[in-house]
Design a protein around this motif. Structure first.
Motif, PDB file in Angstrom:
ATOM      1  N   UNK A 175       0.844  -1.189   0.000  1.00 10.12           N
ATOM      2  CA  UNK A 175       0.000   0.000   0.000  1.00 10.12           C
ATOM      3  C   UNK A 175       0.883   1.244   0.000  1.00 10.12           C
ATOM      4  N   UNK A 176       0.290   2.362  -0.377  1.00 10.66           N
ATOM      5  CA  UNK A 176       1.034   3.625  -0.380  1.00 10.66           C
ATOM      6  C   UNK A 176       1.436   3.990   1.049  1.00 10.66           C
ATOM      7  N   UNK A 177       0.561   3.705   2.018  1.00 17.46           N
ATOM      8  CA  UNK A 177       0.895   3.980   3.420  1.00 17.46           C
ATOM      9  C   UNK A 177       2.134   3.213   3.862  1.00 17.46           C
ATOM     10  N   UNK A 178       2.255   1.951   3.455  1.00 18.23           N
ATOM     11  CA  UNK A 178       3.416   1.147   3.833  1.00 18.23           C
ATOM     12  C   UNK A 178       4.693   1.678   3.184  1.00 18.23           C
ATOM     13  N   UNK A 179       4.602   2.080   1.914  1.00 23.02           N
ATOM     14  CA  UNK A 179       5.777   2.601   1.213  1.00 23.02           C
ATOM     15  C   UNK A 179       6.241   3.907   1.844  1.00 23.02           C
ATOM     16  N   UNK A 180       5.294   4.816   2.100  1.00 23.12           N
ATOM     17  CA  UNK A 180       5.643   6.103   2.700  1.00 23.12           C
ATOM     18  C   UNK A 180       6.150   5.915   4.126  1.00 23.12           C
ATOM     19  N   UNK A 181       5.492   5.069   4.891  1.00 23.56           N
ATOM     20  CA  UNK A 181       5.896   4.849   6.274  1.00 23.56           C
ATOM     21  C   UNK A 181       7.286   4.271   6.394  1.00 23.56           C
ATOM     22  N   UNK A 182       7.706   3.456   5.431  1.00 25.28           N
ATOM     23  CA  UNK A 182       9.032   2.846   5.482  1.00 25.28           C
ATOM     24  C   UNK A 182      10.111   3.765   4.914  1.00 25.28           C
ATOM     25  N   UNK A 183       9.778   4.537   3.870  1.00 25.64           N
ATOM     26  CA  UNK A 183      10.796   5.301   3.155  1.00 25.64           C
ATOM     27  C   UNK A 183      10.875   6.765   3.559  1.00 25.64           C
ATOM     28  N   UNK A 238      -0.687   6.418 -10.147  1.00 28.49           N
ATOM     29  CA  UNK A 238      -1.334   7.642  -9.680  1.00 28.49           C
ATOM     30  C   UNK A 238      -1.458   7.724  -8.169  1.00 28.49           C
ATOM     31  N   UNK A 239      -1.823   6.654  -7.520  1.00 22.98           N
ATOM     32  CA  UNK A 239      -2.025   6.695  -6.071  1.00 22.98           C
ATOM     33  C   UNK A 239      -0.721   6.978  -5.330  1.00 22.98           C
ATOM     34  N   UNK A 240       0.373   6.381  -5.794  1.00 20.72           N
ATOM     35  CA  UNK A 240       1.665   6.610  -5.138  1.00 20.72           C
ATOM     36  C   UNK A 240       2.159   8.030  -5.396  1.00 20.72           C
ATOM     37  N   UNK A 241       1.970   8.527  -6.623  1.00 18.29           N
ATOM     38  CA  UNK A 241       2.364   9.905  -6.932  1.00 18.29           C
ATOM     39  C   UNK A 241       1.606  10.884  -6.052  1.00 18.29           C
ATOM     40  N   UNK A 242       0.287  10.725  -5.994  1.00 18.95           N
ATOM     41  CA  UNK A 242      -0.535  11.638  -5.201  1.00 18.95           C
ATOM     42  C   UNK A 242      -0.207  11.531  -3.717  1.00 18.95           C
ATOM     43  N   UNK A 243       0.011  10.321  -3.235  1.00 19.90           N
ATOM     44  CA  UNK A 243       0.312  10.138  -1.826  1.00 19.90           C
ATOM     45  C   UNK A 243       1.604  10.825  -1.424  1.00 19.90           C
ATOM     46  N   UNK A 244       2.660  10.633  -2.217  1.00 21.13           N
ATOM     47  CA  UNK A 244       3.951  11.240  -1.889  1.00 21.13           C
ATOM     48  C   UNK A 244       3.863  12.764  -1.965  1.00 21.13           C
ATOM     49  N   UNK A 245       3.238  13.288  -3.002  1.00 25.80           N
ATOM     50  CA  UNK A 245       3.152  14.744  -3.169  1.00 25.80           C
ATOM     51  C   UNK A 245       2.318  15.374  -2.064  1.00 25.80           C
ATOM     52  N   UNK A 246       1.224  14.745  -1.680  1.00 25.88           N
ATOM     53  CA  UNK A 246       0.380  15.325  -0.633  1.00 25.88           C
ATOM     54  C   UNK A 246       1.102  15.318   0.716  1.00 25.88           C
ATOM     55  N   UNK A 247       1.833  14.255   1.023  1.00 25.52           N
ATOM     56  CA  UNK A 247       2.580  14.197   2.280  1.00 25.52           C
ATOM     57  C   UNK A 247       3.666  15.265   2.310  1.00 25.52           C
ATOM     58  N   UNK A 248       4.409  15.393   1.224  1.00 20.96           N
ATOM     59  CA  UNK A 248       5.462  16.410   1.180  1.00 20.96           C
ATOM     60  C   UNK A 248       4.879  17.817   1.204  1.00 20.96           C
ATOM     61  N   UNK A 249       3.759  18.025   0.548  1.00 22.47           N
ATOM     62  CA  UNK A 249       3.131  19.350   0.550  1.00 22.47           C
ATOM     63  C   UNK A 249       2.712  19.743   1.958  1.00 22.47           C
TER      64      UNK A 249
END
Length: 308
Positions: free
Chosen positions: A85-93, A270-281
């Motif tokens: 999931x995008x949450x798992x990728x963001x949470x780990x990286x 799309x989901x990973x792109x949006x997830x990373x950009x929203x977290x960084x924003x």
């Protein structure tokens, strides 16, 4: 007044994030291709149909209105390409990328302020020329080029640092230096100009006449006033450092968000792109707010949020 400013800025966050979301959405959908059309491992048609029905990937208008509800609940959904999931990728990286970015920012601030202050105190000397050369190099050469040179010299030629390792403090040094060179150059120039202006102020002569030592006047009183332009630059510097770490991570093979973001763009995930950009924003909006609130600490005369 600072509390009022914080509340007003926090109230603006949803609108700013909504604009960023819409712009990112349209840019990801304008790129040709489909995340399910990879040649190396194409999912089963039944899986593709289920994913499109659940997340409306094949229907941009539905996805545009559906996905924000998942974001509001902290659920970024599954990656359309990876098995996580995008949450798992963001949470780990994300902690890795943030650690590298903040480490580089600390190097840039400490090094830039020290070099700029010394260049102003020794104006016209050899150290001043060194600061000008550093600024030219830092502004002109991209971080990934500096990173590649450091990698060749210290990892391949001299073998001082291992290649591709992560988990030790020494693994931060080379990518941190590569990433910090640009902000260090800007901060050094800002500090030098501001220090030259402050050193010519009346209060400096008054402080010296009252018996304060030269070092006390320079490093305590002058530097504090000269730091305000640097504080203003910290907002965009943080943004540039955190996002610039994506390319540096690829050069040094660091398991941060950089590789995931680059691959998500290439695979149109799309989901990973949006997830990373929203977290960084969201992170950058919060950091810019902290910078604004910090003005009053360095100069109590400044009333944050005051109307002109």
């Amino acid at each position: 007044m600072r509390l009022r400013l914080a509340l007003v800025r926090l109230a603006q966050f949803p609108l700013i994030l909504a604009i960023i979301y819409v712009l990112t959405f349209f840019m990801t959908w304008l790129v040709p291709g489909n995340p399910f059309e990879r040649t190396d491992r194409k999912p089963d048609p039944i899986v593709i149909a289920a994913m499109e029905a659940r997340f409306h990937v094949g229907h941009p208008a539905k996805f545009l209105t559906y996905y924000p509800w998942r974001l509001l609940h902290g659920d970024f959904g599954p990656s359309l390409v990876n098995d996580f999931t995008v949450n798992e990728i963001i949470g780990e990286s994300l902690p890795i990328s943030v650690t590298l970015g903040l480490f580089a920012l600390v190097i840039g601030i400490v090094g830039g302020v020290a070099i700029g202050a010394l260049a102003a105190v020794r104006r016209g000397g050899l150290f001043d020329f060194f600061s000008l050369s550093l600024a030219m190099i830092g502004i002109s050469i991209p971080a990934f080029v500096v990173g590649a040179v450091l990698l060749i010299v210290f990892c391949v030629t001299w073998k001082v640092f291992p290649i591709g390792r992560w988990g030790h403090f020494s693994d931060l040094i080379l990518p941190g230096v590569a990433l910090s060179l640009a902000p260090m150059a800007y901060i050094a120039r800002l500090t030098r100009v501001a220090m030259l202006d402050v050193l010519s102020s009346d209060f400096v002569r008054t402080a010296r006449a009252k018996g304060l030592s030269r070092n006390m006047v320079i490093w305590k009183h002058c530097l504090r006033n000269a730091f305000l332009p640097v504080l203003t630059y910290l907002g965009p510097a943080t943004a540039g450092t955190l996002t610039g770490s994506f390319v540096v991570e690829k050069v040094f093979n660091i398991p941060g968000l950089g590789a995931h973001f680059v691959n998500s763009v290439l695979n149109r995930d799309q989901t990973l792109i949006l997830g990373i950009i929203m977290v960084y924003s969201l992170m950058l909006l919060g950091l810019n707010l902290l910078v604004d609130l910090a003005y009053a600490f360095f100069d109590p005369r400044i009333v944050v949020g005051a109307k002109s």
